[in-house]
Design an enzyme around this catalytic site. Structure first.
Site, mmCIF file in Angstrom:
data_model
loop_
_atom_site.group_PDB
_atom_site.id
_atom_site.type_symbol
_atom_site.label_atom_id
_atom_site.label_comp_id
_atom_site.label_asym_id
_atom_site.label_seq_id
_atom_site.Cartn_x
_atom_site.Cartn_y
_atom_site.Cartn_z
ATOM 1 N N HIS A 1 8.535 4.123 -1.159
ATOM 2 C CA HIS A 1 7.696 3.502 -1.619
ATOM 3 C C HIS A 1 7.802 1.913 -1.229
ATOM 4 C CE1 HIS A 1 4.738 2.305 -4.857
ATOM 5 N NE2 HIS A 1 5.568 1.119 -4.846
ATOM 6 N N GLU B 1 5.327 -0.391 1.396
ATOM 7 C CA GLU B 1 4.777 -1.617 0.843
ATOM 8 C C GLU B 1 5.269 -2.699 1.574
ATOM 9 O OE1 GLU B 1 2.714 -2.059 -1.318
ATOM 10 O OE2 GLU B 1 2.377 -0.105 -1.883
ATOM 11 N N LYS C 1 3.774 -2.532 5.286
ATOM 12 C CA LYS C 1 2.303 -2.726 5.197
ATOM 13 C C LYS C 1 1.914 -4.329 5.140
ATOM 14 C CE LYS C 1 0.687 -1.437 1.660
ATOM 15 N NZ LYS C 1 -0.262 -1.005 0.374
ATOM 16 N N ASN C 2 2.652 -5.077 4.418
ATOM 17 C CA ASN C 2 2.668 -6.498 4.215
ATOM 18 C C ASN C 2 3.101 -7.300 5.577
ATOM 19 O OD1 ASN C 2 2.094 -6.639 1.528
ATOM 20 N ND2 ASN C 2 4.154 -7.172 0.797
HETATM 21 N N1 LIG Z 1 5.557 -10.370 5.498
HETATM 22 C C1 LIG Z 1 4.648 -11.428 4.861
HETATM 23 N N2 LIG Z 1 4.181 -12.206 5.662
HETATM 24 C C2 LIG Z 1 2.959 -13.022 5.078
HETATM 25 N N3 LIG Z 1 2.561 -12.990 3.730
HETATM 26 C C3 LIG Z 1 3.056 -12.011 2.937
HETATM 27 C C4 LIG Z 1 4.172 -11.026 3.428
HETATM 28 N N4 LIG Z 1 4.400 -10.194 2.484
HETATM 29 C C5 LIG Z 1 3.647 -10.475 1.410
HETATM 30 N N5 LIG Z 1 2.871 -11.578 1.813
HETATM 31 C C6 LIG Z 1 2.046 -12.709 0.720
HETATM 32 O O1 LIG Z 1 2.390 -12.000 -0.658
HETATM 33 C C7 LIG Z 1 1.173 -11.643 -1.185
HETATM 34 C C8 LIG Z 1 1.608 -10.609 -2.335
HETATM 35 O O2 LIG Z 1 2.106 -9.263 -1.625
HETATM 36 P P1 LIG Z 1 1.847 -7.986 -2.543
HETATM 37 O O3 LIG Z 1 2.769 -6.957 -1.547
HETATM 38 O O4 LIG Z 1 2.865 -8.223 -3.727
HETATM 39 O O5 LIG Z 1 0.700 -7.823 -2.473
HETATM 40 P P2 LIG Z 1 -0.523 -7.207 -1.638
HETATM 41 O O6 LIG Z 1 0.056 -6.912 -0.314
HETATM 42 O O7 LIG Z 1 -1.383 -8.260 -1.593
HETATM 43 O O8 LIG Z 1 -1.402 -6.189 -2.422
HETATM 44 P P3 LIG Z 1 -0.735 -4.796 -3.179
HETATM 45 O O9 LIG Z 1 -0.818 -4.650 -4.371
HETATM 46 O O10 LIG Z 1 -1.725 -3.825 -2.048
HETATM 47 O O11 LIG Z 1 0.740 -4.598 -2.344
HETATM 48 C C9 LIG Z 1 0.325 -10.955 -0.030
HETATM 49 O O12 LIG Z 1 -1.084 -10.896 -0.605
HETATM 50 C C10 LIG Z 1 0.611 -11.930 1.006
HETATM 51 O O13 LIG Z 1 -0.116 -13.193 0.869
#
Ligand SMILES: Nc1ncnc2c1ncn2[C@@H]1O[C@H](COP(=O)(O)OP(=O)(O)OP(=O)(O)O)[C@@H](O)[C@H]1O
Length: 419
Positions: A289, A293, A296-297
């Site tokens: 998990h 996550e 994917k980010n």
């Molecule tokens: N590796 C990264 N590079 C740039 N921005 C990032 C990265 N990881 C996270 N972020 C920023 O942080 C925000 C929050 O990330 P988070 O993983 O908590 O939620 P999400 O990916 O937007 O949605 P989900 O709930 O589907 O995970 C993202 O929307 C993005 O703007």
């Protein structure tokens, strides 16, 4: 008619709230769950029949005393009622009635009250070893594994019924994360600012952490009772979790989702620097998990920075093996995050992705959005990491990229962080 908490149930909830929750470490779960006899499983049943109502009662209280008017949101009330129903189911579950011959075997040398801290436990004292069977300290008690004698069918039947009960409870609570998220949206509609207040953020961290704990205990119990024994597994815990394999699988899944989402021929490459034989004790579903996550980010950041391209700068995954921790670093060149936004990435509902619709009725095993969307990925992954004594850190270089450090505690004897 909507579910109502009766005054009698309210008294019981208040009563159970007076007891502290008892944390269990990964190591204790492994020790207790190895080749369990029906008697040992019965002991686990008794532990859970005591512990789950305590944990759930604490959550009901908290849901009723939420800051601001969050507790009045329809989705939050719905969640509270699920907790109350599960509490009721558990306290109404009958106590085991064992034949007297078995009862004696079950109780002799079994649950021993914890000794004062300055007295070594007999089982751990080499001078007196052999006097008692090895026992596992959990909270204020020692749980001793019970011999594999011929257990009567009643014991098996009782364990089976309890397993079915908690399996149903786990299922009832599947949509909790998305329903609470819905509750936060309902609450935000009354406000001009949508950034989550510190007290609500703290509540969500506690609440979701507790949920992870309850689901681990249930998942472990169900697996021990129902799943055929698998090599290298104790319930849902794998004693030889292969990190390289876990990263590879998460990378393949994340790349697949990324290609689908952006209509790409090929997602950015994910390079792995990890020894193929690095093994440790962990819950593989948690590891997958978190990795999924985080990857994917990174994929999203890289693709959104470079657009549709033939080639992207690769995402690098480096795994380091320390004495205390195994650390997984994921580095991308996706442009990073402005420094002023860093605290926000750990808050629930913070996302830079377009708004997503929530469907709390959708019966999902665990909450997961397709590519991005709810802002739950990072905070929930950090809870998973912290649950077994690890952590998740993020460092960004705005204009270049982001490094995340996933620390996994390999000693695995830290107690659950319960509040
Ligand atoms: N590796 C990264 N590079 C740039 N921005 C990032 C990265 N990881 C996270 N972020 C920023 O942080 C925000 C929050 O990330 P988070 O993983 O908590 O939620 P999400 O990916 O937007 O949605 P989900 O709930 O589907 O995970 C993202 O929307 C993005 O703007």
């Amino acid at each position: 008619m909507a579910y109502q908490i009766t005054p009698q149930l309210r008294d019981k909830i208040n009563h159970f709230c007076r007891f502290p929750q008892t944390g269990v470490s990964l190591r204790q779960m492994v020790m207790f769950g190895q080749n369990p006899s029906q008697g040992t499983l019965l002991r686990a049943t008794q532990f859970l029949a005591d512990e789950l109502p305590i944990r759930i009662a604490h959550r009901i209280k908290e849901l009723e005393n939420l800051p601001h008017n969050l507790g009045e949101m329809p989705s939050i009330i719905k969640v509270k009622n699920w907790y109350a129903q599960s509490f009721e189911d558990l306290i109404n579950f009958p106590k085991a009635e064992l034949p007297s011959s078995i009862r004696d075997k079950f109780t002799s040398g079994s649950i021993i009250q914890k000794l004062p801290d300055n007295v070594p436990h007999p089982a751990n004292n080499p001078g007196r070893s052999g006097m008692l069977k090895p026992s596992i300290p959990i909270g204020r008690r020692y749980y001793t594994k019970v011999d594999d004698i011929e257990w009567p069918p009643e014991v098996h039947y009782y364990n089976e019924k309890f397993t079915k009960l908690i399996e149903d409870i786990k299922k009832r609570h599947n949509p909790v994360v998305s329903t609470v998220a819905q509750g936060i949206l309902e609450y935000n509609r009354h406000k001009t600012k949508t950034v989550i207040e510190t007290d609500i953020q703290a509540f969500l961290d506690r609440f979701y952490m507790s949920r992870i704990g309850i689901r681990i205990l249930i998942g472990q119990h169900v697996a021990l009772n129902k799943l055929p024994s698998r090599p290298d597994y104790v319930g849902i815990i794998c004693t030889k979790t292969n990190i390289a394999q876990a990263v590879q699988e998460a990378a393949d899944n994340a790349k697949f989702i990324c290609e689908e989402h952006y209509g790409l021929f090929r997602a950015p490459e994910i390079q792995l620097h990890c020894s193929n034989d690095l093994l440790f004790t962990y819950v593989p579903t948690h590891l997958s998990h978190m990795l999924f996550e985080l990857l994917k980010n990174s994929l999203r950041a890289v693709v959104e920075k470079f657009g549709e391209a033939d080639e992207y700068p690769p995402i690098k995954v480096i795994v380091a093996e320390g004495r205390e921790d195994i650390t997984i670093k994921i580095s991308d060149e996706g442009g990073g995050i402005p420094r002023s936004n860093i605290p926000l990435v750990w808050t629930y509902m913070y996302t830079t992705a377009p708004a997503q619709d929530l469907d709390p009725e959708f019966n999902q095993t665990d909450f997961r959005a397709p590519m991005a969307g709810l802002g739950y990925g990072l905070p929930i992954s950090r809870l998973y990491a912290r649950y077994f004594g690890g952590d998740l850190k993020l460092i960004s270089m705005e204009g270049y990229g982001t490094d995340v450090y996933l620390h996994l505690n390999r000693i695995s004897n830290s107690d659950e962080p319960l509040q």
